[in-house]
Design an enzyme around this catalytic site. Structure first.
Site, mmCIF file in Angstrom:
data_model
loop_
_atom_site.group_PDB
_atom_site.id
_atom_site.type_symbol
_atom_site.label_atom_id
_atom_site.label_comp_id
_atom_site.label_asym_id
_atom_site.label_seq_id
_atom_site.Cartn_x
_atom_site.Cartn_y
_atom_site.Cartn_z
ATOM 1 N N GLY A 1 0.808 -1.218 0.000
ATOM 2 C CA GLY A 1 0.000 0.000 0.000
ATOM 3 C C GLY A 1 0.837 1.261 0.000
ATOM 4 O O GLY A 1 2.029 1.229 -0.317
ATOM 5 N N GLN B 1 15.191 -8.401 -3.499
ATOM 6 C CA GLN B 1 13.901 -9.068 -3.311
ATOM 7 C C GLN B 1 13.462 -9.744 -4.603
ATOM 8 O O GLN B 1 13.056 -10.911 -4.599
ATOM 9 C CB GLN B 1 12.875 -8.012 -2.872
ATOM 10 C CG GLN B 1 11.443 -8.482 -2.900
ATOM 11 C CD GLN B 1 10.503 -7.427 -2.346
ATOM 12 O OE1 GLN B 1 10.489 -7.187 -1.147
ATOM 13 N NE2 GLN B 1 9.725 -6.786 -3.197
ATOM 14 N N GLN C 1 7.892 -9.493 7.749
ATOM 15 C CA GLN C 1 9.113 -8.998 7.092
ATOM 16 C C GLN C 1 9.681 -7.764 7.778
ATOM 17 O O GLN C 1 10.680 -7.211 7.324
ATOM 18 C CB GLN C 1 8.865 -8.745 5.604
ATOM 19 C CG GLN C 1 8.002 -7.547 5.283
ATOM 20 C CD GLN C 1 7.676 -7.476 3.804
ATOM 21 O OE1 GLN C 1 6.942 -8.311 3.265
ATOM 22 N NE2 GLN C 1 8.226 -6.496 3.105
ATOM 23 N N HIS D 1 4.604 1.782 -7.926
ATOM 24 C CA HIS D 1 3.638 0.680 -7.878
ATOM 25 C C HIS D 1 2.764 0.684 -9.137
ATOM 26 O O HIS D 1 2.481 -0.358 -9.724
ATOM 27 C CB HIS D 1 2.693 0.832 -6.680
ATOM 28 C CG HIS D 1 3.353 0.765 -5.342
ATOM 29 N ND1 HIS D 1 3.472 1.853 -4.523
ATOM 30 C CD2 HIS D 1 3.915 -0.265 -4.669
ATOM 31 C CE1 HIS D 1 4.071 1.511 -3.402
ATOM 32 N NE2 HIS D 1 4.363 0.226 -3.458
ATOM 33 N N LEU E 1 0.462 3.657 -2.138
ATOM 34 C CA LEU E 1 0.846 3.481 -3.545
ATOM 35 C C LEU E 1 1.318 4.785 -4.195
ATOM 36 O O LEU E 1 0.791 5.852 -3.922
ATOM 37 C CB LEU E 1 -0.341 2.914 -4.326
ATOM 38 C CG LEU E 1 -0.886 1.583 -3.794
ATOM 39 C CD1 LEU E 1 -2.053 1.118 -4.653
ATOM 40 C CD2 LEU E 1 0.195 0.507 -3.746
HETATM 41 P P1 AMP Z 1 6.068 -2.361 -1.557
HETATM 42 O O1 AMP Z 1 4.676 -1.822 -1.436
HETATM 43 O O2 AMP Z 1 7.121 -1.412 -1.127
HETATM 44 O O3 AMP Z 1 6.207 -3.737 -0.953
HETATM 45 O O4 AMP Z 1 6.318 -2.550 -3.106
HETATM 46 C C1 AMP Z 1 5.468 -3.344 -3.905
HETATM 47 C C2 AMP Z 1 6.124 -3.558 -5.244
HETATM 48 O O5 AMP Z 1 6.339 -2.307 -5.880
HETATM 49 C C3 AMP Z 1 7.506 -4.234 -5.123
HETATM 50 O O6 AMP Z 1 7.642 -5.165 -6.175
HETATM 51 C C4 AMP Z 1 8.448 -3.077 -5.273
HETATM 52 O O7 AMP Z 1 9.707 -3.436 -5.786
HETATM 53 C C5 AMP Z 1 7.690 -2.207 -6.273
HETATM 54 N N1 AMP Z 1 8.176 -0.832 -6.196
HETATM 55 C C6 AMP Z 1 8.225 -0.030 -5.104
HETATM 56 N N2 AMP Z 1 8.794 1.152 -5.405
HETATM 57 C C7 AMP Z 1 9.114 1.102 -6.720
HETATM 58 C C8 AMP Z 1 9.743 2.002 -7.627
HETATM 59 N N3 AMP Z 1 10.162 3.198 -7.249
HETATM 60 N N4 AMP Z 1 9.917 1.599 -8.909
HETATM 61 C C9 AMP Z 1 9.500 0.371 -9.310
HETATM 62 N N5 AMP Z 1 8.905 -0.518 -8.508
HETATM 63 C C10 AMP Z 1 8.717 -0.172 -7.231
#
Ligand code: AMP
Length: 253
Positions: free
Chosen positions: A31, A153, A61, A37, A33
Site C-alpha cells: 500500500g 527481493q 518482514q 507501484h 501506492l
Molecule cells: P512495496 O509496497 O514497497 O512492498 O512494493 C510493492 C512492489 O512495488 C515491489 O515489487 C516493489 O519493488 C515495487 N516498487 C516499489 N517502489 C518502486 C519504484 N520506485 N519503482 C519500481 N517498482 C517499485
C-alpha cells in the site's frame, strides 16, 4: 474493482479464472501506492486479461516493530488509484487469515538472503518469501510483477519460483524515480524537513562513479547514516538512514 478480504473467497475466484483460461497478472504491495507501484499495474494491465493487486503490510518482514507501526497507510487514495487504473480485483487480507499457522511454516533462502538488506534486517527475506509464496499460491497468477527498486527481493523471488517450480512468470519492472532522481518509495512520505531536499543526494552519489569509499564519505558528510554501500553483480547497492527513515537504491554500473 472488486475488493476482497477473505482468502477463501479469493482462492475460489482465481481457481475459476484459471479453469476458464484467463491470464491473470498479480501485483503484491504494502500500500501507500505511488507511481512506482502503478508502473507495475500498468505493465500487468497491458499483458494480462485480468489484473489483481494485493495490499498487505506484512508483519513477518519487519524486523523493527517501530518501522511496522510507522509504515504509511493511505487506504482511500490507494483504492482510488487502483480503481482508476483499471485493476479488476484487490485483496486486502487480515494477518490471521493469511497466516493461519501463525508463521509456523516459512520459506528460507540460505545464501543471498543474509547479504545486503538481509544482513541489516535479519529474517526480513523469510517474511518476504513466505508471504509472496502464499500470494502466488492463492492467486494462481499467470504473471507476478516486482520492482527492480527492491533488486535483491526480485532476485530472491525469481530464485524461489525456479526452485519450487512455481507456475507463475516473475516479471521484473524498472525502478521509477522522481525528477530529482530519488527512487519512489512509500517511506518517502515519512521524510521530514530539510531531509526532503537531501534525499536525492543518495541517487546522485551512487550514480557518480564506482569509488565506494568516496561515496560513503560524501553521504556521511551530508548527514546520511550508511547501512550498506556495496558493489555486487555489476550494480551498486545502497541502504541509508536519513533521520529515522531507511532508504534503499541500486544502480547498474
Ligand atoms: P512495496 O509496497 O514497497 O512492498 O512494493 C510493492 C512492489 O512495488 C515491489 O515489487 C516493489 O519493488 C515495487 N516498487 C516499489 N517502489 C518502486 C519504484 N520506485 N519503482 C519500481 N517498482 C517499485
Amino acid at each position: 474493482m472488486i475488493i476482497i478480504k477473505s482468502i477463501d473467497k479469493w482462492i475460489e475466484i482465481f481457481k475459476e479464472k484459471q479453469r476458464t483460461g484467463k491470464t491473470v497478472g498479480l501485483i503484491p504491495t504494502m500500500g501507500a501506492l505511488h507511481a512506482g507501484h502503478m508502473s507495475l499495474v500498468e505493465k500487468s494491465l497491458s499483458e494480462n486479461e485480468l489484473t489483481a493487486a494485493t495490499i498487505f503490510v506484512n508483519p513477518t518482514q519487519f524486523n523493527n516493530p517501530e518501522d511496522l507501526t510507522n509504515y504509511p497507510l493511505t487506504w482511500e487514495e490507494d483504492i482510488e488509484k487502483l480503481d482508476r487504473a483499471g485493476v479488476d480485483y484487490l485483496l486486502y487480507p487480515k494477518y490471521e487469515d493469511l497466516y493461519r499457522d501463525a508463521y509456523r511454516y516459512k520459506i528460507i533462502e540460505t545464501e543471498y538472503s543474509g547479504d545486503l538488506c538481509g544482513f541489516a534486517r535479519p529474517g526480513h527475506f523469510d517474511g518476504v518469501l513466505t508471504v509472496v509464496m502464499k500470494l502466488l499460491n492463492i492467486s494462481r497468477a499467470t504473471r507476478a510483477y516486482f520492482g527492480e527498486k527492491d533488486w535483491q527481493q526480485y532476485q530472491l523471488i525469481q530464485g524461489m519460483a525456479e526452485s519450487f517450480f512455481i507456475d507463475t512468470e516473475i516479471v521484473p519492472c524498472p525502478l521509477i524515480r522522481e525528477n530529482s532522481g530519488l527512487a519512489l518509495s512509500s517511506r518517502n512520505k515519512l521524510i521530514t524537513g530539510s531531509n526532503r531536499e537531501k534525499a536525492p543526494l543518495l541517487f546522485k552519489t551512487i550514480s557518480s562513479g564506482i569509488d565506494i569509499d568516496l561515496m560513503k564519505k560524501k553521504l556521511s558528510d551530508s548527514g546520511f547514516i550508511i547501512d550498506y554501500l556495496k558493489i555486487k553483480d555489476n550494480r551498486i547497492f545502497a541502504a541509508v538512514f536519513l533521520g529515522e527513515v531507511r532508504l534503499i537504491d541500486n544502480v547498474s554500473i
